[in-house]
Design a protein around this motif. Sequence first.
Motif, PDB file in Angstrom:
ATOM      1  N   ASP A  76       0.811  -1.214   0.000  1.00  0.00           N
ATOM      2  CA  ASP A  76       0.000   0.000   0.000  1.00  0.00           C
ATOM      3  C   ASP A  76       0.847   1.267   0.000  1.00  0.00           C
ATOM      4  O   ASP A  76       0.479   2.254  -0.614  1.00  0.00           O
ATOM      5  CB  ASP A  76      -0.934   0.023   1.214  1.00  0.00           C
ATOM      6  CG  ASP A  76      -1.963  -1.098   1.147  1.00  0.00           C
ATOM      7  OD1 ASP A  76      -2.318  -1.516   0.022  1.00  0.00           O
ATOM      8  OD2 ASP A  76      -2.401  -1.552   2.216  1.00  0.00           O
ATOM      9  N   ASP A  77       1.978   1.254   0.682  1.00  0.00           N
ATOM     10  CA  ASP A  77       2.805   2.468   0.812  1.00  0.00           C
ATOM     11  C   ASP A  77       3.917   2.531  -0.237  1.00  0.00           C
ATOM     12  O   ASP A  77       4.860   3.296  -0.079  1.00  0.00           O
ATOM     13  CB  ASP A  77       3.400   2.548   2.208  1.00  0.00           C
ATOM     14  CG  ASP A  77       4.398   1.435   2.491  1.00  0.00           C
ATOM     15  OD1 ASP A  77       4.426   0.437   1.725  1.00  0.00           O
ATOM     16  OD2 ASP A  77       5.146   1.546   3.473  1.00  0.00           O
ATOM     17  N   PHE A  78       3.796   1.790  -1.303  1.00  0.00           N
ATOM     18  CA  PHE A  78       4.894   1.660  -2.260  1.00  0.00           C
ATOM     19  C   PHE A  78       5.274   2.981  -2.918  1.00  0.00           C
ATOM     20  O   PHE A  78       6.430   3.239  -3.193  1.00  0.00           O
ATOM     21  CB  PHE A  78       4.534   0.611  -3.313  1.00  0.00           C
ATOM     22  CG  PHE A  78       5.714   0.001  -3.986  1.00  0.00           C
ATOM     23  CD1 PHE A  78       6.701  -0.642  -3.261  1.00  0.00           C
ATOM     24  CD2 PHE A  78       5.848   0.039  -5.361  1.00  0.00           C
ATOM     25  CE1 PHE A  78       7.799  -1.217  -3.880  1.00  0.00           C
ATOM     26  CE2 PHE A  78       6.934  -0.540  -5.996  1.00  0.00           C
ATOM     27  CZ  PHE A  78       7.905  -1.160  -5.243  1.00  0.00           C
ATOM     28  N   PHE A  79       4.302   3.837  -3.201  1.00  0.00           N
ATOM     29  CA  PHE A  79       4.588   5.141  -3.800  1.00  0.00           C
ATOM     30  C   PHE A  79       4.199   6.273  -2.855  1.00  0.00           C
ATOM     31  O   PHE A  79       3.980   7.400  -3.274  1.00  0.00           O
ATOM     32  CB  PHE A  79       3.850   5.292  -5.133  1.00  0.00           C
ATOM     33  CG  PHE A  79       4.390   4.390  -6.202  1.00  0.00           C
ATOM     34  CD1 PHE A  79       5.608   4.647  -6.799  1.00  0.00           C
ATOM     35  CD2 PHE A  79       3.695   3.272  -6.599  1.00  0.00           C
ATOM     36  CE1 PHE A  79       6.124   3.801  -7.778  1.00  0.00           C
ATOM     37  CE2 PHE A  79       4.189   2.431  -7.582  1.00  0.00           C
ATOM     38  CZ  PHE A  79       5.399   2.704  -8.170  1.00  0.00           C
ATOM     39  N   SER A  80       4.140   5.981  -1.580  1.00  0.00           N
ATOM     40  CA  SER A  80       3.742   6.948  -0.572  1.00  0.00           C
ATOM     41  C   SER A  80       4.832   7.990  -0.325  1.00  0.00           C
ATOM     42  O   SER A  80       6.016   7.674  -0.350  1.00  0.00           O
ATOM     43  CB  SER A  80       3.440   6.204   0.734  1.00  0.00           C
ATOM     44  OG  SER A  80       3.280   7.108   1.790  1.00  0.00           O
ATOM     45  N   PRO A  81       4.453   9.248  -0.059  1.00  0.00           N
ATOM     46  CA  PRO A  81       5.454  10.276   0.257  1.00  0.00           C
ATOM     47  C   PRO A  81       6.281   9.938   1.496  1.00  0.00           C
ATOM     48  O   PRO A  81       7.414  10.369   1.627  1.00  0.00           O
ATOM     49  CB  PRO A  81       4.615  11.529   0.505  1.00  0.00           C
ATOM     50  CG  PRO A  81       3.304  11.271  -0.118  1.00  0.00           C
ATOM     51  CD  PRO A  81       3.107   9.781  -0.116  1.00  0.00           C
ATOM     52  N   GLU A  82       5.742   9.153   2.419  1.00  0.00           N
ATOM     53  CA  GLU A  82       6.495   8.795   3.621  1.00  0.00           C
ATOM     54  C   GLU A  82       7.687   7.897   3.306  1.00  0.00           C
ATOM     55  O   GLU A  82       8.634   7.829   4.072  1.00  0.00           O
ATOM     56  CB  GLU A  82       5.596   8.092   4.645  1.00  0.00           C
ATOM     57  CG  GLU A  82       4.627   9.013   5.336  1.00  0.00           C
ATOM     58  CD  GLU A  82       3.372   9.232   4.517  1.00  0.00           C
ATOM     59  OE1 GLU A  82       2.920   8.297   3.822  1.00  0.00           O
ATOM     60  OE2 GLU A  82       2.848  10.357   4.551  1.00  0.00           O
ATOM     61  N   THR A  83       7.635   7.179   2.191  1.00  0.00           N
ATOM     62  CA  THR A  83       8.751   6.309   1.823  1.00  0.00           C
ATOM     63  C   THR A  83       9.650   6.962   0.781  1.00  0.00           C
ATOM     64  O   THR A  83      10.515   6.322   0.217  1.00  0.00           O
ATOM     65  CB  THR A  83       8.243   4.948   1.288  1.00  0.00           C
ATOM     66  OG1 THR A  83       7.502   5.158   0.106  1.00  0.00           O
ATOM     67  CG2 THR A  83       7.421   4.225   2.326  1.00  0.00           C
ATOM     68  N   ALA A  84       9.427   8.242   0.540  1.00  0.00           N
ATOM     69  CA  ALA A  84      10.221   8.952  -0.473  1.00  0.00           C
ATOM     70  C   ALA A  84      11.584   9.322   0.070  1.00  0.00           C
ATOM     71  O   ALA A  84      11.744   9.641   1.245  1.00  0.00           O
ATOM     72  CB  ALA A  84       9.478  10.206  -0.913  1.00  0.00           C
ATOM     73  N   ALA A  85      12.552   9.268  -0.807  1.00  0.00           N
ATOM     74  CA  ALA A  85      13.893   9.724  -0.439  1.00  0.00           C
ATOM     75  C   ALA A  85      13.879  11.241  -0.400  1.00  0.00           C
ATOM     76  O   ALA A  85      13.219  11.890  -1.205  1.00  0.00           O
ATOM     77  CB  ALA A  85      14.910   9.240  -1.468  1.00  0.00           C
ATOM     78  N   PRO A  86      14.581  11.829   0.567  1.00  0.00           N
ATOM     79  CA  PRO A  86      14.630  13.287   0.597  1.00  0.00           C
ATOM     80  C   PRO A  86      15.316  13.815  -0.654  1.00  0.00           C
ATOM     81  O   PRO A  86      16.264  13.235  -1.143  1.00  0.00           O
ATOM     82  CB  PRO A  86      15.443  13.597   1.852  1.00  0.00           C
ATOM     83  CG  PRO A  86      16.099  12.332   2.244  1.00  0.00           C
ATOM     84  CD  PRO A  86      15.357  11.201   1.598  1.00  0.00           C
ATOM     85  N   SER A  87      14.792  14.889  -1.164  1.00  0.00           N
ATOM     86  CA  SER A  87      15.393  15.473  -2.365  1.00  0.00           C
ATOM     87  C   SER A  87      16.197  16.700  -1.980  1.00  0.00           C
ATOM     88  O   SER A  87      16.028  17.259  -0.906  1.00  0.00           O
ATOM     89  CB  SER A  87      14.307  15.845  -3.369  1.00  0.00           C
ATOM     90  OG  SER A  87      13.430  16.779  -2.791  1.00  0.00           O
ATOM     91  N   GLY A  88      17.051  17.086  -2.860  1.00  0.00           N
ATOM     92  CA  GLY A  88      17.871  18.265  -2.618  1.00  0.00           C
ATOM     93  C   GLY A  88      17.059  19.535  -2.781  1.00  0.00           C
ATOM     94  O   GLY A  88      15.874  19.506  -3.102  1.00  0.00           O
ATOM     95  N   PRO A  89      17.689  20.685  -2.563  1.00  0.00           N
ATOM     96  CA  PRO A  89      16.969  21.948  -2.705  1.00  0.00           C
ATOM     97  C   PRO A  89      16.549  22.170  -4.149  1.00  0.00           C
ATOM     98  O   PRO A  89      17.199  21.717  -5.083  1.00  0.00           O
ATOM     99  CB  PRO A  89      18.003  22.990  -2.261  1.00  0.00           C
ATOM    100  CG  PRO A  89      19.321  22.324  -2.409  1.00  0.00           C
ATOM    101  CD  PRO A  89      19.087  20.857  -2.222  1.00  0.00           C
ATOM    102  N   ALA A  90      15.448  22.866  -4.297  1.00  0.00           N
ATOM    103  CA  ALA A  90      14.948  23.155  -5.639  1.00  0.00           C
ATOM    104  C   ALA A  90      15.938  24.049  -6.368  1.00  0.00           C
ATOM    105  O   ALA A  90      16.525  24.950  -5.768  1.00  0.00           O
ATOM    106  CB  ALA A  90      13.588  23.832  -5.547  1.00  0.00           C
TER     107      ALA A  90
END
Length: 104
Positions: A76-90
Motif C-alpha cells: 500500500d505504501d509503495f509510492f507513498s510520500p512517507e517512503t520517499a527519499a529526501p530530495s535536494g533543494p529546488a
Amino acid sequence: MKRRRPNAPKSSPEQGDFIDRLGGPKQVAEHLTRVLRLDPAFTPQGVSMWKRRGIPYGYRHHLVRRAQLLAVRVPDDFFSPETAAPSGPAREPADDVPPFLDQA
C-alpha cells in the motif's frame, strides 16, 4: 545508534515481503537486468539490501509491472510520500540562455 544513509528511501517490512513474493532477490535481480539490459548486472546481494534500505524509486515501476504479471499484491505504501527519499533543494531556472539556444 543505527545509522541511515541520508538519501535512501525509507523501507517498510512490506517492501521486503514484496521482493520475496516476486521470487526473491535473485529473481528480481535477473528480471531487472534483463528488462533494463544493464551491464554490469544487478546482483542478488544488492537487491537484498533493498529489503533493509528501501527499493529505489527508479526501479519501483518495473517491479510493479512484474507484480502485475505474477498477480502479486503491491504494498500500500509503495509510492507513498512517507517512503520517499529526501530530495535536494529546488534549483532555480537559469536566467541566461546559452548563445547556441538563442535562435529568436
